[in-house]
Scaffold this active site. Structure first.
Site, PDB file in Angstrom:
ATOM      1  N   GLU A  42      -4.828  -8.710   2.935  1.00  0.00           N
ATOM      2  CA  GLU A  42      -5.860  -8.348   3.912  1.00  0.00           C
ATOM      3  C   GLU A  42      -7.071  -9.268   3.880  1.00  0.00           C
ATOM      4  OE1 GLU A  42      -3.212  -4.846   3.654  1.00  0.00           O
ATOM      5  OE2 GLU A  42      -4.032  -6.277   2.209  1.00  0.00           O
ATOM      6  N   GLU A  48       0.830  -1.208   0.000  1.00  0.00           N
ATOM      7  CA  GLU A  48       0.000   0.000   0.000  1.00  0.00           C
ATOM      8  C   GLU A  48       0.866   1.260   0.000  1.00  0.00           C
ATOM      9  OE1 GLU A  48      -4.197  -0.506   1.000  1.00  0.00           O
ATOM     10  OE2 GLU A  48      -3.377  -0.977   2.983  1.00  0.00           O
TER      11      GLU A  48
END
Length: 272
Positions: free
Chosen positions: A146, A126
């Protein structure tokens, strides 16, 4: 280090010429993101923005790893270090601080070059999406894990990733949660270069030198224009480009670039 702070035990800052090198420094935890690391990383971005002598930033990790994401033990509720912990006080005072550190809610005006070795997954992937130029060692790994843990990639990936790589690859990465090799990350466009393991930082610093040799006002205006025109209709985007471009063409540095070319000498840019 010429006015560069030492950072914390979880992040080191070093000035290499006109480049600020930020090194995530928790090798024993594969540089998992901690609160002290995030706070210091935020400070590093602000330092780069404020110091006109810094023309580029290199982000890397210590110990053969880039970043393995958030410290899940802390996320699960590990006890605080104490009621007077100044780092936790900073996060209480600014609930947006971690997003700024991860480049979700902050956009550095200087070019940011990522030098990736080893794991660059979850929060690491990210943060990577907030960088401008990306260089990976051949053994680096990437991925957004995730969904495998019942989590959501809140660092911006559901928005940024489909804008940076083809949509089908973005959705595959987001929905499968599988790891990607450096070669595959390069093939889908997540990183720009794959180099032998252990040489990503060296290549990033070489790239930074190429950036640093250019006129800083022009470099920063080009970066800002690329980001500001994302998603705009072409007519609006081109109008903004003219506005930004004409402002640069009117600078003393633009005149110096042309004069230096005519005189066959290196230009001396003064950010003016």
């Amino acid at each position: 280090m010429g006015g560069i702070p030492d950072g914390t035990e979880h992040l080191t800052l070093e000035r290499v010429g006109a480049t600020l090198v930020l090194t995530l420094n928790r090798p024993e935890a594969r540089n998992a993101l901690s609160l002290p690391m995030l706070a210091a990383l935020h400070d590093g971005w602000l330092l780069a923005d404020a110091d006109d002598g810094i023309r580029s930033v290199v982000l890397t990790g210590a110990g053969g790893a880039f970043c393995s994401g958030m410290d899940l033990k802390a996320l699960a509720g590990r006890p605080a270090t104490g009621p007077d912990d100044p780092v936790r006080e900073r996060f209480r005072a600014d609930p947006d601080l971690h997003w700024k550190a991860m480049l979700r809610h902050h956009r550095p005006r200087k070019p940011v070059i990522a030098a990736v070795e080893g794991p660059c997954v979850a929060g690491g992937t990210e943060i990577l999406q907030g960088t401008d130029i990306r260089i990976a060692g051949s053994g680096a790994t990437f991925g957004l894990y995730e969904v495998r843990r019942g989590l959501f990639p809140l660092g911006g990936s559901t928005v940024r990733l489909p804008r940076q790589i083809p949509r089908t690859h973005a959705l595959e990465m987001l929905l499968t949660g599988r790891p990607y090799t450096a070669a595959e990350a390069h093939r889908i466009g997540l990183v720009g270069h794959v180099v032998p393991d252990g040489t990503a930082l060296e290549r990033a610093l070489e790239t930074a030198e190429l950036v640093n040799a250019n006129a800083p006002l022009a470099v920063e205006a080009v970066k800002a224009c690329v980001l500001d025109t994302e998603g705009l209709p072409e007519t609006e985007a081109l109008a903004l480009e003219l506005e930004r471009g004409h402002a640069v063409l009117g600078t003393a540095d633009a005149k110096e670039g042309a004069l230096a070319f005519a005189e066959k000498r290196p230009p001396v840019y003064r950010r003016a």
